[in-house]
Enzyme design. Structure first.
Site, PDB file in Angstrom:
ATOM      1  N   TYR A 131     -10.845   4.052  14.505  1.00 48.51           N
ATOM      2  CA  TYR A 131      -9.784   4.539  13.599  1.00 48.51           C
ATOM      3  C   TYR A 131      -9.654   6.058  13.694  1.00 48.51           C
ATOM      4  CZ  TYR A 131      -7.325   4.776   9.018  1.00 48.51           C
ATOM      5  OH  TYR A 131      -6.432   4.982   7.984  1.00 48.51           O
ATOM      6  N   GLY A 166       0.801  -1.222   0.000  1.00 45.65           N
ATOM      7  CA  GLY A 166       0.000   0.000   0.000  1.00 45.65           C
ATOM      8  C   GLY A 166       0.831   1.267   0.000  1.00 45.65           C
ATOM      9  N   PRO A 186      -3.390  11.450   4.667  1.00 41.27           N
ATOM     10  CA  PRO A 186      -3.910  11.088   3.350  1.00 41.27           C
ATOM     11  C   PRO A 186      -5.432  11.055   3.381  1.00 41.27           C
ATOM     12  CG  PRO A 186      -2.295   9.466   4.156  1.00 41.27           C
ATOM     13  CD  PRO A 186      -2.683  10.334   5.313  1.00 41.27           C
ATOM     14  N   THR A 213      -7.650  -1.255   9.707  1.00 39.52           N
ATOM     15  CA  THR A 213      -9.043  -0.842   9.947  1.00 39.52           C
ATOM     16  C   THR A 213      -9.825  -2.034  10.493  1.00 39.52           C
ATOM     17  OG1 THR A 213      -9.577  -1.371   7.650  1.00 39.52           O
ATOM     18  CG2 THR A 213      -9.189   0.942   8.154  1.00 39.52           C
TER      19      THR A 213
END
Ligand code: CAA
Length: 241
Positions: free
Chosen positions: A147, A13, A177, A86
């Site tokens: 989160y 990622g 981000p 997550t």
């Protein structure tokens, strides 16, 4: 001599793009990963960047992993706290486990990784700590009470530590981000992604991991020495702080 950079969650990622960009910028890079051996080995083969497996939610594992990286590559000058998970659920359905796993990895992981490196950076009078937070730590996100809380915590951590590091040549910054086209975002139900999320992004697309990596390379550089405690928002215009 090249500086040494350690990227957590650095083989997939956004983290993989960061590892590759730092290597291209001349750093000796170590990529930490937690679980996916197959992807990590493929990443190592493809990029030549060494990979190291440990869980950032475990303090001792971080201390041991960092010692190994430093024995192999040299003392770490640049730490990129990128590893994150997550466990999305509406709050009324969220379990204590889903809460705890996200806080341990996405928030406590920053303590666990930064603390063992901090004294060395202070002694050497140089360091760069770059924390990958999230737009959802800035604005909050339904389905992500865990989160959003952890990522907002990362911003508080960044600002407090920036004040402690400033006189010692250590900068501490965060990048938030927005929605980037990684597996994490692609795991969001397609209907939610297409109907609820992408329409909220003014540039009309997901971000690219490389667009975050370029922010990291800048914050790691000598050119960014006057920037500390700050947050770069890279979210396609979705949220202005
Ligand atoms: N934005 C807007 N609306 C959203 C939403 C979002 N991100 N997520 C869910 N909703 C809406 C759904 O469209 C749905 O609305 P309707 O009832 O009107 O259709 C409602 O909330 C409930 O959602 P679900 O029917 O999907 O309920 P569920 O209990 O089955 O699942 C969920 C809930 C697990 C939160 C699921 O909706 C989900 O995964 N949503 C995405 C949450 C999200 O944005 N996660 C970000 C992941 S990427 C990331 O974290 C990286 C980063 O830093 C940006």
């Amino acid at each position: 001599m090249s500086r040494v950079a350690l990227v957590t969650g650095g083989s997939r990622g956004i983290g993989a793009a960061i590892s590759v960009a730092l290597k291209a910028a001349g750093y000796k890079v170590a990529a930490n990963y937690a679980g996916n051996d197959e992807k990590a080995q493929a990443f190592k083969q493809e990029t030549g960047i060494p990979v190291y497996k440990w869980d950032v939610s475990n303090y001792q594992a971080c201390a041991d992993g960092i010692a190994q990286v430093e024995a192999d590559l040299g003392l770490v000058d640049v730490l990129v706290n990128n590893a994150g998970i997550t466990r999305d659920a509406m709050f009324h359905k969220m379990t204590p486990e889903q809460w705890g796993e996200v806080i341990s990895t996405n928030l406590t992981g920053l303590f666990n990784m930064t603390h063992p490196l901090w004294s060395g950076m202070r002694d050497r009078g140089f360091g760069r700590v770059i924390n990958i937070s999230s737009i959802n730590g800035q604005k909050g996100q339904m389905g992500q009470a865990n989160y959003s809380a952890a990522k907002a915590g990362d911003l508080g951590f960044t600002k407090a530590l920036a004040q402690e590091g400033a006189a010692k040549g250590i900068t501490v910054n965060a990048i938030c981000p927005g929605y980037i086209g990684t597996e994490m975002v692609r795991a969001v139900p397609e209907k939610v992604l297409n109907e609820r999320i992408i329409p909220q992004i003014p540039v009309g697309r997901l971000g690219e991991p490389e667009e975050i990596a370029r922010c990291v390379v800048f914050l790691a550089s000598d050119d960014a020495g006057f920037i500390t405690g700050s947050t770069i928002s890279a979210n396609g215009g979705q949220f202005f702080v």
